[in-house]
Design a protein around this motif. Sequence first.
Motif, PDB file in Angstrom:
ATOM      1  N   GLU A 195     -13.096 -23.932 -33.165  1.00  0.00           N
ATOM      2  CA  GLU A 195     -12.857 -24.395 -34.537  1.00  0.00           C
ATOM      3  C   GLU A 195     -11.637 -25.309 -34.650  1.00  0.00           C
ATOM      4  O   GLU A 195     -11.016 -25.411 -35.691  1.00  0.00           O
ATOM      5  N   LEU A 196     -11.285 -25.963 -33.560  1.00  0.00           N
ATOM      6  CA  LEU A 196     -10.176 -26.914 -33.490  1.00  0.00           C
ATOM      7  C   LEU A 196      -8.828 -26.317 -33.881  1.00  0.00           C
ATOM      8  O   LEU A 196      -7.929 -27.000 -34.341  1.00  0.00           O
ATOM      9  N   ASN A 197      -8.697 -25.019 -33.681  1.00  0.00           N
ATOM     10  CA  ASN A 197      -7.429 -24.341 -33.894  1.00  0.00           C
ATOM     11  C   ASN A 197      -6.817 -24.045 -32.544  1.00  0.00           C
ATOM     12  O   ASN A 197      -7.506 -23.593 -31.636  1.00  0.00           O
TER      13      ASN A 197
ATOM     14  N   HIS C  33     -11.563 -30.988 -40.848  1.00  0.00           N
ATOM     15  CA  HIS C  33     -10.464 -31.019 -41.813  1.00  0.00           C
ATOM     16  C   HIS C  33      -9.189 -30.419 -41.232  1.00  0.00           C
ATOM     17  O   HIS C  33      -8.094 -30.896 -41.517  1.00  0.00           O
ATOM     18  N   THR C  34      -9.332 -29.397 -40.379  1.00  0.00           N
ATOM     19  CA  THR C  34      -8.162 -28.836 -39.701  1.00  0.00           C
ATOM     20  C   THR C  34      -7.460 -29.912 -38.879  1.00  0.00           C
ATOM     21  O   THR C  34      -6.255 -30.115 -38.977  1.00  0.00           O
ATOM     22  N   ILE C  35      -8.237 -30.608 -38.075  1.00  0.00           N
ATOM     23  CA  ILE C  35      -7.641 -31.562 -37.144  1.00  0.00           C
ATOM     24  C   ILE C  35      -7.118 -32.802 -37.876  1.00  0.00           C
ATOM     25  O   ILE C  35      -6.130 -33.396 -37.476  1.00  0.00           O
ATOM     26  N   ARG C  36      -7.755 -33.183 -38.976  1.00  0.00           N
ATOM     27  CA  ARG C  36      -7.276 -34.334 -39.744  1.00  0.00           C
ATOM     28  C   ARG C  36      -5.833 -34.136 -40.197  1.00  0.00           C
ATOM     29  O   ARG C  36      -5.000 -35.015 -40.047  1.00  0.00           O
ATOM     30  N   LYS C  38      -3.582 -32.086 -38.948  1.00  0.00           N
ATOM     31  CA  LYS C  38      -2.656 -32.022 -37.818  1.00  0.00           C
ATOM     32  C   LYS C  38      -2.360 -33.412 -37.269  1.00  0.00           C
ATOM     33  O   LYS C  38      -1.229 -33.752 -36.963  1.00  0.00           O
TER      34      LYS C  38
END
Lengths: 214, 250, 468
Positions: A195-197, C33-36, C38
């Motif tokens: 999940e790109l975490n 959206h998480t990576i955007r 960051k």
Amino acid sequence: MTSPMIPPTRSSRDLILARVRAAVRGAPEVEIPRGYRTAAPGTDLVSLLAERLDDYRAQVHVVPEAEVPGAVAAALDRRGAARLVVPGGLPEEWRRAAAAGREIVRDDPPLRADELDRVDGVLTACAVAVAETGTIVLDSGPGQGRRALTLVPDYHLCVVRAAQIVAIVPEAVARLDPAAPQTWIAGPSATSDIELNRVEGVHGPRTLEVIIAS
Amino acid sequence: MNHPEFCERGLAVRVALFITCVNDTLFPGTGRAVVSLLRRLGCEVEFPAAQTCCGQMHVNTGYQAEGVKLARHFGEVFAGYDAVVAPSGSCASMVREQYPRLARAAGVTLTVPKVYDLSEFLVDVLEVTDVGAYFPHRVTYHPTCHSLRGLRVGDKPTKLLEQVRGLELVPLPAADECCGFGGTFAVKNPAISSAMCADKVRNVMDTGAEVLCAADNSCLMHIGGTLKRQRTGVRVMHLAEILARTEADK
Amino acid sequence: MSRTFVGMPAFPRNATRAVQNSQLRYNLRKATHTIRGKRAAVVGELPDWAELRAAGKAIKDHTLRNLDTYLLQLEEAVTRAGGHVHWAADAAEANRIVTDLVRATGETSVVKVKSMATQEIGLNEHLAARGITAYETDLAELIVQLGDDLPSHILVPAIHRNRAEIREIFLSKMAEWGRPAPERLTDEPRALAEAARLHLRERFLSTKVAISGANFMIAETGTLVVLESEGNGRMCLTLPETLISVVGIEKLLPTWRDLEVFLQLLPRSSTGERMNPYTSMWTGAVDGQEFHLVLLDNGRTRVLADEVGRQALRCIRCSACLNVCPVYERAGGHAYGSVYPGPIGAILTPQLRGLGSELDRSLPYASSLCGACFDACPVAIDIPEVLVHLRAKARHARAERAGMRAAGWVFDRPERLARAQRLGSRFRRLVPRRLPGPLAAWTDTRDLPDIPATSFRDWWDKTDGGRR
């Protein structure tokens, strides 16, 4: 180590080169603007490096140079590391601090991977550290060992001297010699694949502890 | 009215209106609003009647030859003007950003007239942000991709809206995301286009605004078409139409 | 990975199916959206991002302009440092070279570092057909391989899977490939990472041949550079007796110094980190290892020959363009039918493979031309420009061609446009709420605007621009 008998693919080499030349014929030359920073004077290198390493979940201690042996011993005690691999060329007082009450394994002759897998950790120096990116660079120089040494054991304790810290990446690149194999390390092994975490702890050492000698 | 280029010569600001084919055909009210707004600000507005279309639809759909033909025609029509004003960020960016690329790709020479999007012309050339408008409504603003990332108009449109008396400007969440129109993209990839628009509409609804404003009627046609289909009651209005309103229009 | 992208239908159909999959939509939205956020934060930290980006673009353009010189320089440097250099004109040749090199070691299994180039040529399938098992070691690649799935993202091939799905795959499939997953495996990311560590540990320590790609190759020194996070790359690059790296010819950088630019651009654009956890650099044969470099063309020189399209070869595979793309976010990576999905895939795939299939012809249209990709690209690839350029090269449907020609005819003369507008106004009450044919795609979800009684130009004419 066998040398495979593969016929050299000469024709493909010539073919690719000919295709490249035909493709770029008449294309204009390109000037490279290098307006970016090549140094960042005025940076508080020690505290920035400590902060950035901490950001990526490395355990960081800043101590005066004279207290490095004590800090090494304390770190290894906390970790409970009983068998430690130590590369050649490490400052004698660090090595002695590590050896007190612990079994030291030497990488001479080179240890097999499964042997390395059975030590509790590795203690090394480094070549350069980059404060802005929280990165430590090992270039197989004195006190650093070959690349596998800092890879297979689950715990890596690394000592960085203040003079080895530069502010930004271009300064580090300028200090390093590409002829020697290098590993740039920014925190313990991690992954962003779920999940790109970012989560720490996959195949490389799951714990990176850094002692910065100020 | 203090832009040096015009003031030094002591001339009234003479502008050519590039209405765009979409506004000409479907949204003439926007054109009328631009004319009335610019006149109110002291400009002399001309409408070069030979204009048709900048060629964006053809070029962006892959019909380069037709696009080049229309771009040539556009250059001939507007070459003589100091300033060309368009009530469409997308069409203005087509001329300014894409004509040079089109010329390169097609290996032709193209005249690139000096086209401004309406908000650029008001803020940069006329140097006004308060245009004396009155519009007592709750409004949210969608910046549109080609204004934002093509022309880079930045906060010029919202600066203008902030000065409108009575207007309450509410920020649009994820404003910089595309509404999914994209010209023929809307019919070539309808599922994705509609999904993008559904998210845009949800964000518009979350603001509680009565009016969705943008500087491009193509995007507004897309978002507005969905707002209407979903019976949301939110109206869409072009920036020019809000800026043209005064207390006299009450 | 035994499944392939071959024979997939065109993008709009794939995307329509994907958009209806709410689990997929949710997973992709969350991850992108998480990576955007960051990425934006770490890019914003650098005062000289614009200058680094300009330098990165120029270094790549300069390299491509002089690619023949730098390839020869690289070959010489690698050879001097004890490595072997092989040249592969296409996928078949690259696969053949690698297979022969593995066979020469007598081994029947290899460990792999995540590599786009080897996916592009279908190396794993080729090796499997010849009795050689390739074990993927990157966590996301492992998830894809265990799940008999296809990659859907350049950096995170399993981005379409959430933690619960990954847990299921590990529990049901790990045992088939090696050490089974722990019985009480939870869906905590940390636990899943730990399961991967245990599953692969023994394999790393015992496998004698590794296959990798590379992020960069330095022409002047012969150095290869691999950026990664987990340490699986270091395991593969360091421990095996033989290392085979398959690298696209466009991955070159002229000088060691050039890395100072790309080691800043890539991690920040890719994982949104100031620096990725591990970067390995090696020159030729190191620490007693046998090293082979396979230089891959496979369509790259054809891309290079296209004056507008060649900028796609600047790509450093960071995936920033995927993460900001509204189309990718909703369609997912599989819809692009290629190992290169998203905006960069939409311009790279049709150039590498050609515009022969319906799928490849549909890819340049898989974009609303919103420009978010161009803004995010660390080497300033003008993706919208290349998309439009490729659209001009693609063959169009006959009905569309006729419609576009008719529109062009109308726009050719203002009087024709005026006549058409009047005709529309006269029949404006007769426009149906739902349009027929391809235009139904509009009215399925959106209302049409009302056609006005008078066009702007007629109004201007009749009123002398409102003065009458």
